[in-house]
Design an enzyme around this catalytic site. Structure first.
Site, PDB file in Angstrom:
ATOM      1  N   SER A 151       0.800  -1.227   0.000  1.00  0.00           N
ATOM      2  CA  SER A 151       0.000   0.000   0.000  1.00  0.00           C
ATOM      3  C   SER A 151       0.832   1.276   0.000  1.00  0.00           C
ATOM      4  O   SER A 151       0.312   2.350  -0.293  1.00  0.00           O
ATOM      5  CB  SER A 151      -0.959   0.018   1.195  1.00  0.00           C
ATOM      6  N   ASP A 165      -3.037   8.138   7.989  1.00  0.00           N
ATOM      7  CA  ASP A 165      -4.185   7.408   8.549  1.00  0.00           C
ATOM      8  C   ASP A 165      -3.795   6.430   9.650  1.00  0.00           C
ATOM      9  O   ASP A 165      -4.544   5.509   9.957  1.00  0.00           O
ATOM     10  CB  ASP A 165      -4.921   6.666   7.431  1.00  0.00           C
ATOM     11  N   HIS A 224      -0.093   4.868   7.018  1.00  0.00           N
ATOM     12  CA  HIS A 224       0.529   5.384   5.807  1.00  0.00           C
ATOM     13  C   HIS A 224       0.897   6.851   5.967  1.00  0.00           C
ATOM     14  O   HIS A 224       0.351   7.541   6.820  1.00  0.00           O
ATOM     15  CB  HIS A 224      -0.419   5.206   4.618  1.00  0.00           C
TER      16      HIS A 224
END
Length: 395
Positions: free
Chosen positions: A57, A362, A365
């Protein structure tokens, strides 16, 4: 990624790669920015024909939302608000490290691999990264009695398999494939973060996780070796960023279990010195061995740990709020705004006014502001040696 089998895939990260022999000319290129539907005009660097990346991610530009039947928070606002002004499948408020690298190379924003249909979609390379991606595969985690509900089946080995399919689309002969490989830059990683975070979020201890490190590093090195055997001449491999400075892990271990807090930064020493540094040390050692075995190949380590620690250690000097270096911009509240039972785009999430003043987006990240700095450190140094742009002209 959630506390138990969360739908939110954890960080990972990215990684970069670069090549030799750059052309001395730059050409203008106007191309569609697939990520946001706009048209941008960029000057081509003239250095590389393609950029291929593998990861999770930290650099996933949309693969996860193209295969997931319920992608969850990343498919909703405020993800993407800073640059794209809508969610694009990127786990940040805006662009990722690879977006800044793509911009610098003069390429259009990628069509995610899983959304690509033709050779034209991969004209400038491909991004195979998938959120929650791991170096190890699901079977290994199952054998260790872990839930794989939050672990994508698209591990590093699968992503390398996808690359082989793209290479066959781009080049039909051995000579053509050799030319593509020689003129391309590869980014393998960051891998390892999710391999450790998945067990930690399933209540495993550091002592349980630590023995995974040699195997994870072996899998990463094996993928690098496979790309070299296919003809890669420039490969960048990032290490782990400091896991002990991640808000969700700080929240998870708020009552102990990951060592004491570093008085200088507030980060957890157990997760940093007792896991992240061990991984990075073994990875650097293995990459040195690969360099010795392949003297004609550039195999560069990207120091994500050093980059992020520099920001956390001196946030104000780098343009971030001094009091929020370890606090997520958009998450579920609680200490460090790190409660992961509520995700950034869920009702009731606590969101900061200005993401550009925050290091973490968040809870897992980074913000676009941090990714811009990290990309610069790999493109121009000093956090990669040689930096990606070191052999390029006219940029």
């Amino acid at each position: 990624m959630a506390a138990k089998p969360a739908p939110l895939p954890p960080v990972v990260v990215v990684v970069a790669a670069a090549l030799a022999l750059c052309a001395a000319t730059a050409s203008a290129s106007a191309s569609p920015a697939a990520a946001n539907g706009t048209t941008t005009t960029r000057r081509r660097s003239g250095c590389y024909s393609h950029l291929f990346t593998f990861g999770n991610s930290l650099i996933d530009t949309g693969n996860f939302i193209h295969y997931s039947t319920s992608p969850g928070s990343v498919a909703r606002s405020p993800y993407g608000e800073t640059f794209f002004h809508r969610p694009t499948g990127r786990w940040s408020d805006g662009r990722l490290i690879v977006d800044f690298i793509v911009e610098r190379l003069g390429f259009p924003y990628w069509t995610p691999y899983l959304a690509g249909k033709s050779r034209e979609d991969f004209r400038y390379g491909a991004n195979f990264a998938v959120a929650s991606g791991t170096a190890l595969n699901q079977l290994l985690f199952k054998k260790k009695h872990l839930s794989v509900a939050a672990i994508t089946p698209y591990s590093l080995a699968v992503q390398v398999g996808w690359f082989k399919k793209v290479l066959a689309m781009l080049a039909s002969t051995d000579q053509e494939r050799k030319e593509v490989m020689a003129r391309s830059v590869f980014m393998v990683g960051e891998f390892g973060g999710n391999d450790y975070l998945h067990p930690l979020f399933q209540n495993k201890t550091l002592d349980w996780v630590r023995p995974l490190v040699p195997r994870v590093v072996r899998y990463i090195a094996g993928a690098v070796e496979e790309l070299i055997q296919l003809g890669a001449t420039t490969v960048y491999v990032p290490g782990l960023f400091p896991l002990g400075c991640v808000p969700r892990l700080l929240f998870l271990f708020r009552n102990g279990g990951a060592g004491d807090h570093d008085p200088a930064t507030g980060c957890l020493r157990g997760l940093n010195d007792g896991l992240t540094v061990i991984h990075n040390t073994l990875l650097r050692r293995r990459l040195a061995e690969l360099r010795a075995a392949h003297p004609g190949v550039t195999i560069a380590y990207a120091d994500y740990y050093g980059e992020v620690m520099e920001l956390v250690s001196a946030p104000a000097a780098n343009g971030f709020d001094a009091g929020a270096a370890l606090t997520a911009c958009c998450a579920g509240g609680g200490p460090y705004n790190g409660n992961f039972t509520v995700h950034c785009s869920d009702p009731g999430a606590t969101q900061c006014a200005d993401p550009s003043r925050y290091i973490n987006w968040d809870g897992l990240h980074m913000t676009e502001a941090v990714y811009r700095i990290m990309a610069r450190g790999v493109l121009d140094g000093p956090f990669a040696d040689p930096p990606i742009m070191s052999r390029c002209h006219n940029y």
